[in-house]
Design a protein around this motif. Structure first.
Motif, short mmCIF file in Angstrom:
data_model
loop_
_atom_site.label_atom_id
_atom_site.label_comp_id
_atom_site.label_asym_id
_atom_site.label_seq_id
_atom_site.Cartn_x
_atom_site.Cartn_y
_atom_site.Cartn_z
N TYR A 32 0.88 -1.18 0.00
CA TYR A 32 0.00 0.00 0.00
C TYR A 32 0.90 1.21 0.00
O TYR A 32 1.81 1.33 0.81
CB TYR A 32 -0.89 -0.03 1.24
CG TYR A 32 -1.82 1.14 1.39
CD1 TYR A 32 -1.74 1.97 2.51
CD2 TYR A 32 -2.77 1.44 0.42
CE1 TYR A 32 -2.59 3.04 2.65
CE2 TYR A 32 -3.62 2.53 0.57
CZ TYR A 32 -3.53 3.32 1.69
OH TYR A 32 -4.38 4.38 1.83
N ARG A 51 -2.97 0.53 -4.12
CA ARG A 51 -2.63 -0.80 -3.61
C ARG A 51 -1.75 -1.52 -4.62
O ARG A 51 -1.74 -1.19 -5.80
CB ARG A 51 -3.90 -1.61 -3.36
CG ARG A 51 -4.77 -1.07 -2.26
CD ARG A 51 -6.01 -1.91 -2.10
NE ARG A 51 -5.69 -3.27 -1.68
CZ ARG A 51 -6.57 -4.25 -1.66
NH1 ARG A 51 -7.80 -4.05 -2.04
NH2 ARG A 51 -6.22 -5.44 -1.24
N HIS A 94 1.88 -1.61 4.75
CA HIS A 94 1.29 -2.87 4.30
C HIS A 94 0.01 -3.11 5.07
O HIS A 94 -0.16 -2.65 6.21
CB HIS A 94 2.27 -4.05 4.40
CG HIS A 94 2.68 -4.39 5.79
ND1 HIS A 94 2.04 -5.33 6.55
CD2 HIS A 94 3.69 -3.92 6.56
CE1 HIS A 94 2.63 -5.42 7.72
NE2 HIS A 94 3.63 -4.57 7.75
N THR A 95 -0.93 -3.74 4.43
CA THR A 95 -2.29 -3.80 4.95
C THR A 95 -2.39 -4.55 6.26
O THR A 95 -3.31 -4.37 7.01
CB THR A 95 -3.24 -4.44 3.92
OG1 THR A 95 -2.70 -5.71 3.53
CG2 THR A 95 -3.40 -3.56 2.71
N GLY A 96 -1.41 -5.37 6.57
CA GLY A 96 -1.45 -6.10 7.83
C GLY A 96 -0.86 -5.35 9.00
O GLY A 96 -0.90 -5.82 10.13
N GLY A 97 -0.30 -4.17 8.75
CA GLY A 97 0.36 -3.44 9.82
C GLY A 97 -0.10 -2.01 9.92
O GLY A 97 -1.05 -1.60 9.24
N PHE A 98 0.54 -1.25 10.76
CA PHE A 98 0.14 0.12 11.02
C PHE A 98 1.23 1.13 10.67
O PHE A 98 0.97 2.31 10.55
CB PHE A 98 -0.19 0.28 12.51
CG PHE A 98 -1.35 -0.56 12.95
CD1 PHE A 98 -1.17 -1.87 13.35
CD2 PHE A 98 -2.63 -0.03 12.95
CE1 PHE A 98 -2.25 -2.64 13.75
CE2 PHE A 98 -3.71 -0.80 13.35
CZ PHE A 98 -3.52 -2.11 13.75
N LYS A 99 2.44 0.66 10.52
CA LYS A 99 3.57 1.55 10.32
C LYS A 99 3.57 2.11 8.91
O LYS A 99 3.34 1.37 7.95
CB LYS A 99 4.85 0.75 10.57
CG LYS A 99 6.11 1.54 10.67
CD LYS A 99 7.25 0.59 11.08
CE LYS A 99 8.53 1.32 11.30
NZ LYS A 99 9.60 0.40 11.74
N THR A 100 3.81 3.39 8.78
CA THR A 100 3.94 4.03 7.48
C THR A 100 5.33 4.60 7.38
O THR A 100 5.75 5.37 8.23
CB THR A 100 2.89 5.14 7.31
OG1 THR A 100 1.58 4.58 7.47
CG2 THR A 100 3.01 5.80 5.96
N PHE B 45 7.79 7.66 11.42
CA PHE B 45 6.77 7.03 12.24
C PHE B 45 7.30 6.78 13.65
O PHE B 45 8.43 6.31 13.83
CB PHE B 45 6.39 5.69 11.58
CG PHE B 45 5.51 4.80 12.41
CD1 PHE B 45 6.06 3.78 13.18
CD2 PHE B 45 4.14 4.96 12.42
CE1 PHE B 45 5.26 2.94 13.93
CE2 PHE B 45 3.33 4.12 13.17
CZ PHE B 45 3.88 3.11 13.92
N GLU B 56 1.70 -0.65 17.08
CA GLU B 56 3.03 -0.80 16.49
C GLU B 56 3.87 0.40 16.89
O GLU B 56 3.33 1.49 17.09
CB GLU B 56 2.93 -0.89 14.96
CG GLU B 56 4.18 -1.41 14.28
CD GLU B 56 3.94 -1.89 12.86
OE1 GLU B 56 2.77 -1.90 12.40
OE2 GLU B 56 4.92 -2.28 12.20
N GLY B 102 -9.48 -3.85 4.06
CA GLY B 102 -8.36 -3.93 4.99
C GLY B 102 -7.24 -2.98 4.67
O GLY B 102 -6.26 -2.89 5.39
#
Lengths: 112, 118
Positions: A32, A51, A94-100, B45, B56, B102
């Motif tokens: 993403y 995406r 990435h869609t499974g995480g929160f970090k950008t 971040f 995270e 998602g």
């Protein structure tokens, strides 16, 4: 390690011309991608996202292109205006995480 | 249009002091973030927060940092003992929810707090 970087730190274009801002990323797990605009003294502002199952997405006067083969992202701004002058950051997630993860930024100057 | 707000706009503190940076995310948002930007550099971040816990964090976010959502509106970043290298712009961001697929939607950033450590 993961990194997102930009090819050119500064881009100067004539008002009315099209602008292309490039970005390279290295994390294959990223799926993403986002472009942000940051004007002086302000926080980043979302422009457009894409995406990894797409290679092109269009918004109002902006287009993002994604080339996963060479891990390259670009932002195209049509008919660039003085109000487009800002620093542009690409970012990956990435869609499974929160970090950008943000790239280094490209400063766009628009000449009248 | 709803906005993320941050206070103060500029905080000056002495090395070793504790600071608390405050953010009010957009009211119906569920995900909250802190980023920092050292002058002239990229946005980094720090931490994400969801469902009242850290989801995270980056390697920058060490034991000197903590976040809290003390009530239904505020989201704070505390630095316990500031160092000179903590001088930066600190941005708060919020996100309503991931899209149905998602994929993370657009984050809304606040105007930032400039922290100067002397």
């Amino acid at each position: 390690g993961e990194s997102v970087g930009l090819h050119l730190p500064t881009l100067s274009v004539q008002e009315g011309d099209n602008s292309i801002i490039n970005c390279a990323y290295s994390n294959s797990a990223s799926d993403y991608f986002i472009w942000y605009k940051q004007e002086s003294g302000k926080g980043p502002q979302f422009i457009i996202d894409i995406r990894s199952n797409m290679d092109k997405r269009q918004g109002q006067r902006v287009t993002v292109l994604l080339n996963k083969t060479v891990k390259h992202l670009s932002l195209q701004i049509a008919a660039t205006q003085p109000g487009d002058s800002a620093v542009y950051f690409c970012a990956e997630s990435h869609t499974g995480g929160f970090k950008t993860i943000f790239g280094a930024g490209t400063r766009l100057f628009v000449k009248a | 249009e709803p906005e993320v707000t941050q206070t103060p706009s500029h905080q000056v503190t002495q090395m070793g002091q504790e600071v608390i940076l405050r953010c009010v995310p957009i009211s119906n948002h569920l995900y909250f973030y802190w980023y920092r930007q050292i002058l002239g550099q990229k946005v980094e971040f720090l931490v994400s927060f969801y469902n009242n816990e850290i989801s995270e964090k980056s390697e920058i976010f060490d034991d000197q940092f903590s976040v809290e959502r003390p009530d239904g509106s505020n989201f704070t970043l505390k630095i316990r003992s500031t160092k000179l290298e903590d001088s930066a712009m600190y941005f708060c961001a919020s996100l309503p929810s991931p899209r149905p697929t998602g994929v993370k939607g657009e984050q809304y950033f606040g105007p930032g707090t400039r922290l100067t450590v002397t």
